[in-house]
Design an enzyme around this catalytic site. Structure first.
Site, PDB file in Angstrom:
ATOM      1  CE1 TYR A  83      70.485  -9.701 -30.677  1.00 35.19           C
ATOM      2  CE2 TYR A  83      72.511 -10.900 -31.115  1.00 35.19           C
ATOM      3  CZ  TYR A  83      71.335 -10.333 -31.559  1.00 35.19           C
ATOM      4  OH  TYR A  83      71.003 -10.404 -32.893  1.00 35.19           O
ATOM      5  CG  ASN A 106      63.614  -2.114 -34.604  1.00 36.30           C
ATOM      6  OD1 ASN A 106      62.741  -1.269 -34.528  1.00 36.30           O
ATOM      7  ND2 ASN A 106      64.793  -1.858 -35.111  1.00 36.30           N
ATOM      8  CB  CYS A 114      67.651  -4.029 -34.669  1.00 34.46           C
ATOM      9  SG  CYS A 114      66.949  -3.926 -36.316  1.00 34.46           S
ATOM     10  CG  HIS A 115      71.877  -1.856 -38.555  1.00 35.28           C
ATOM     11  ND1 HIS A 115      70.845  -0.963 -38.308  1.00 35.28           N
ATOM     12  CD2 HIS A 115      72.992  -1.123 -38.747  1.00 35.28           C
ATOM     13  CE1 HIS A 115      71.332   0.271 -38.373  1.00 35.28           C
ATOM     14  NE2 HIS A 115      72.629   0.203 -38.635  1.00 35.28           N
ATOM     15  CD  GLU A 141      74.868   2.505 -39.048  1.00 36.91           C
ATOM     16  OE1 GLU A 141      73.707   2.926 -38.986  1.00 36.91           O
ATOM     17  OE2 GLU A 141      75.362   1.751 -38.184  1.00 36.91           O
TER      18      GLU A 141
END
Length: 143
Positions: A83, A106, A114-115, A141
């Site tokens: 963050y 979001n 955002c993940h 991912e």
């Protein structure tokens, strides 16, 4: 299940969330709160949204939130950041808590990634659609 809607007039993706965690009615209530007067069309080809992101998205929010969401778009697939690092990228290095709130608000989950934000102290952190979905997205991912 990932559910997404686009704004018909502009043909822009405006909302996407995992309804398995929230439930379809709660997701639709969130959508309507953001775009009360828009004509919406549900997108059926969910897999295409993940593998081939849309050309245009519609983000509605304050300038601060738009700064944060644009910064999220700069984080490469397979990478994570904190963050505090995101706050610096967004141009608001002293507003880490406000940045975290914006990440949680979001409206286009997965596409605006955002993940990919994790706590500096370690662990996976929270996710609007549940920590298990966040973990699976990050694993997918990383492949």
């Amino acid at each position: 299940m990932l559910t997404a809607w686009c704004c018909e007039r502009e043909r822009e993706l405006c909302f996407a969330t995992f309804t398995t965690y929230l439930g379809r009615e709660a997701a639709f209530a969130e959508l309507r709160a953001l775009f009360a007067s828009a004509t919406m069309k549900k997108i059926d080809s969910k897999e295409d949204i993940i593998t081939t992101p849309p050309q245009r998205i519609l983000l509605a929010g304050t300038q601060f939130r738009l700064d944060v969401w644009r910064a999220l778009l700069s984080i490469e697939r397979g990478r994570t950041t904190t963050y505090a690092a995101l706050a610096a990228i967004a141009g608001h290095p002293t507003a880490v808590r406000a940045v975290a709130t914006s990440v949680g608000r979001n409206p286009i989950s997965v596409i605006v990634p955002c993940h990919r934000i994790v706590p500096a102290a370690g662990g996976i952190g929270n996710y609007h659609s549940g920590a298990e979905i966040k973990r699976r997205l990050l694993e997918w991912e990383a492949r």
